[in-house]
Design a protein around this motif. Structure first.
Motif, mmCIF file in Angstrom:
data_model
loop_
_atom_site.group_PDB
_atom_site.id
_atom_site.type_symbol
_atom_site.label_atom_id
_atom_site.label_comp_id
_atom_site.label_asym_id
_atom_site.label_seq_id
_atom_site.Cartn_x
_atom_site.Cartn_y
_atom_site.Cartn_z
ATOM 1 N N ALA A 9 42.767 41.102 42.576
ATOM 2 C CA ALA A 9 42.113 40.954 43.604
ATOM 3 C C ALA A 9 42.930 41.445 44.979
ATOM 4 O O ALA A 9 41.978 41.721 45.963
ATOM 5 C CB ALA A 9 41.771 39.375 44.058
ATOM 6 N N PHE A 10 43.973 41.392 44.897
ATOM 7 C CA PHE A 10 44.623 41.967 46.092
ATOM 8 C C PHE A 10 44.426 43.410 46.646
ATOM 9 O O PHE A 10 44.398 43.535 47.717
ATOM 10 C CB PHE A 10 46.320 41.540 46.126
ATOM 11 N N PRO A 11 44.815 44.286 45.717
ATOM 12 C CA PRO A 11 44.619 45.827 46.333
ATOM 13 C C PRO A 11 43.141 45.804 46.730
ATOM 14 O O PRO A 11 42.905 46.501 47.601
ATOM 15 C CB PRO A 11 44.878 46.651 45.096
ATOM 16 N N PHE A 12 42.363 45.287 45.886
ATOM 17 C CA PHE A 12 40.695 45.536 46.266
ATOM 18 C C PHE A 12 40.295 44.950 47.670
ATOM 19 O O PHE A 12 39.431 45.330 48.380
ATOM 20 C CB PHE A 12 39.976 45.245 44.978
ATOM 21 N N GLY A 13 40.730 43.667 47.577
ATOM 22 C CA GLY A 13 40.488 42.680 48.678
ATOM 23 C C GLY A 13 41.093 43.294 50.053
ATOM 24 O O GLY A 13 40.245 43.426 51.069
ATOM 25 N N LEU A 14 42.315 44.028 49.760
ATOM 26 C CA LEU A 14 43.006 44.498 51.170
ATOM 27 C C LEU A 14 42.406 45.680 51.590
ATOM 28 O O LEU A 14 42.068 46.003 52.750
ATOM 29 C CB LEU A 14 44.523 44.627 50.743
ATOM 30 N N LEU A 49 44.711 34.614 46.195
ATOM 31 C CA LEU A 49 45.813 33.488 46.518
ATOM 32 C C LEU A 49 45.616 32.473 45.575
ATOM 33 O O LEU A 49 46.800 32.070 45.257
ATOM 34 C CB LEU A 49 45.940 33.494 47.953
ATOM 35 N N ILE A 50 44.615 31.949 45.746
ATOM 36 C CA ILE A 50 44.487 30.573 44.954
ATOM 37 C C ILE A 50 44.754 30.646 43.518
ATOM 38 O O ILE A 50 45.556 29.917 42.908
ATOM 39 C CB ILE A 50 43.036 30.047 45.224
ATOM 40 N N MET A 51 44.444 31.843 43.096
ATOM 41 C CA MET A 51 44.702 32.152 41.609
ATOM 42 C C MET A 51 46.004 32.212 41.313
ATOM 43 O O MET A 51 46.794 31.824 40.165
ATOM 44 C CB MET A 51 43.607 33.137 41.156
#
Length: 59
Positions: A9-14, A49-51
Motif C-alpha cells: 500500500a505504501f508506494p501506491f498510496g504515496l 501502516l496498521i497492517m
C-alpha cells in the motif's frame, strides 16, 4: 499478512497522495475528484501502516 503484502500500500498510496494534492493545486478542473483521490490514498497509507504494525506485534 506475511511477507511483502503489508508494504504494497505504501508506494501506491504515496504516489496517489502526491498526485491528488498536485491535482488540487492550480486552475484545472477536476478538483473534487483529486481531493477524493487524495483522501482515499491517505486511507490506504493508514491501512498499510496498521497492517505493518499488526505484522510486527507478536500475537
Amino acid at each position: 499478512m506475511t511477507g511483502f503484502r503489508a508494504y504494497v500500500a505504501f508506494p501506491f498510496g504515496l504516489a496517489g497522495l502526491v498526485l491528488g494534492v498536485l491535482g488540487c493545486v492550480g486552475r484545472r478542473g477536476g478538483k473534487p475528484l483529486a481531493a477524493i483521490g487524495a483522501v482515499l490514498s491517505f486511507l490506504a497509507l493508514v491501512l498499510g501502516l496498521i497492517m505493518v504494525v499488526n505484522q510486527t506485534v507478536p500475537h
